[in-house]
Design an enzyme around this catalytic site. Structure first.
Site, short mmCIF file in Angstrom:
data_model
loop_
_atom_site.label_atom_id
_atom_site.label_comp_id
_atom_site.label_asym_id
_atom_site.label_seq_id
_atom_site.Cartn_x
_atom_site.Cartn_y
_atom_site.Cartn_z
N PRO A 4 29.33 43.84 44.54
CA PRO A 4 29.01 43.80 45.86
C PRO A 4 28.83 42.30 46.32
O PRO A 4 28.36 41.56 45.59
CB PRO A 4 27.40 44.40 45.74
CG PRO A 4 27.50 45.28 44.66
CD PRO A 4 28.30 44.79 43.78
N GLU A 5 29.33 42.33 47.53
CA GLU A 5 29.10 40.76 48.13
C GLU A 5 27.68 40.58 48.66
O GLU A 5 26.81 41.52 48.61
CB GLU A 5 30.23 40.67 49.30
CG GLU A 5 31.53 40.97 48.77
CD GLU A 5 32.48 40.32 49.59
OE1 GLU A 5 32.32 39.17 50.45
OE2 GLU A 5 33.69 40.75 49.73
N LYS A 14 24.29 36.73 45.11
CA LYS A 14 24.59 38.35 44.45
C LYS A 14 23.37 38.54 43.42
O LYS A 14 23.49 39.44 42.78
CB LYS A 14 25.80 38.22 43.67
CG LYS A 14 27.06 38.27 44.63
CD LYS A 14 28.52 38.42 43.75
CE LYS A 14 29.59 38.43 44.77
NZ LYS A 14 30.80 38.46 44.35
N ARG A 58 21.18 27.51 39.39
CA ARG A 58 22.72 27.45 38.99
C ARG A 58 23.64 28.14 40.19
O ARG A 58 24.93 27.69 39.76
CB ARG A 58 22.63 28.46 37.87
CG ARG A 58 22.07 28.07 36.58
CD ARG A 58 22.02 29.07 35.41
NE ARG A 58 23.21 29.81 35.18
CZ ARG A 58 23.21 30.65 34.20
NH1 ARG A 58 22.23 31.19 33.80
NH2 ARG A 58 24.60 31.18 34.01
N ASN A 96 35.50 38.61 47.47
CA ASN A 96 36.92 38.87 47.92
C ASN A 96 37.13 38.84 49.21
O ASN A 96 38.05 38.45 49.76
CB ASN A 96 37.86 39.87 46.82
CG ASN A 96 39.04 39.68 46.69
OD1 ASN A 96 39.53 38.50 46.91
ND2 ASN A 96 39.88 40.48 46.51
N ARG A 124 41.81 38.54 40.55
CA ARG A 124 41.15 39.10 41.87
C ARG A 124 42.55 39.21 42.72
O ARG A 124 43.40 38.11 42.87
CB ARG A 124 40.32 38.55 42.42
CG ARG A 124 38.91 38.55 41.68
CD ARG A 124 38.38 39.90 41.22
NE ARG A 124 38.11 40.65 42.15
CZ ARG A 124 36.76 40.58 42.83
NH1 ARG A 124 35.99 39.86 42.60
NH2 ARG A 124 36.63 41.61 43.76
#
Length: 275
Positions: A2-3, A52, A125, A166, A263
């Site tokens: 999931p974005e 995410k 991070r 993506n 990808r």
């Protein structure tokens, strides 16, 4: 995977169903039994996302950290019969249950109870999140221009920009005519600012509608329907994503395809020549 808008939307659903309440927390599968015991019987203060990563804050400085990964799913649903717990279907890692809602988590890459220090470490991070207020795009730009990797790779790197997947990657580069294989170190500051500003503008519509919208005409139609209070179904239409071999919506040239860092990448071979 999931974005980022999906995680922000999920955080809002958890808040609406369980926020400032004390849901039952269990692990029907058993793999999160110790964590469920720590959270059960404590107040759920609120939920939020960074990129995410999803965080659900409970009382006593305990936070549930979830990363859905590639196969994780977490659905928040009203109970078919209020007050009656539904049967467990499948391998449910975590269940939140109230008198009116149930939320079953299946297949996450990470599901842990963490303290504030670990929350700070996890977020630290990550790159800046376009869906979070007061983020500094220069942090991402410094990482982009310090790398010889392609802009396409860097936009998918969560330590550079958090939450971009993506579809947004392919579409936003098309919108600003940037060749996806251009080295990050060659990207101009003004070009990066327009890309960042576009992500800040587009991604909240994903949170609001649950669908990725990157075409201006689709966005205007959705906005008009929402302002009028009419129901709206967002079409799954994109400029280049999954349109290999088809004509570019802007110039008519062929949309190209390549696999970059594992990808699928799509771009226009003509109007994305800013290398």
């Amino acid at each position: 995977m999931p974005e980022g808008h999906t995680l922000h939307r999920l955080a809002g659903s958890i808040d609406a169903a369980f926020g400032e309440s004390t849901p039952q927390v269990s692990s029907p599968q058993g793999r999160f039994a110790d964590g469920a015991t720590l959270l059960d019987g404590t107040e759920l203060m609120g939920s939020w996302a960074h990129g995410k990563l999803l965080f659900v804050d409970f009382a006593d400085e305990r936070t549930l950290y979830v990363h859905l990964g590639l196969i994780g799913k977490w659905f928040v649903l009203p109970l078919p019969v209020p007050g009656e717990e539904p049967e467990v279907a499948g391998a449910v890692r975590l269940r939140l249950l109230s008198e009116e809602h149930v939320a079953d988590l299946r297949g996450p890459m990470a599901c842990q109870v963490v303290d504030p220090a670990e929350v700070s470490r996890l977020v630290g991070r990550q790159g800046p999140d376009p869906l979070q207020p007061d983020q500094d795009p220069d942090v991402a730009y410094a990482r982009i221009t310090g790398s010889g990797r392609s802009v396409a790779e860097l936009l998918m790197d969560q330590t550079v920009v958090a939450g971009v997947g993506n579809i947004y990657r392919c579409e936003v580069l098309w919108r600003h005519r940037v060749h996806p294989l251009r080295p990050g170190r060659t990207l101009k500051r003004a070009t990066w600012q327009t890309i960042w500003d576009d992500l800040v503008a587009l991604m909240p519509w994903g949170v609001r509608t649950g669908s990725i919208i990157t075409l201006d005409d689709v966005l205007e139609d959705v906005r008009a329907h929402l302002e009028a209070g009419d129901p709206v179904e967002v079409p799954r239409e994109f400029a280049v994503y999954q349109r290999a071999g088809e004509p570019c919506l802007r110039c008519g040239s062929r949309v190209r395809h390549s696999v970059v860092a594992g990808r699928n990448l799509f771009w226009c071979g003509n109007c994305q020549r800013r290398t």
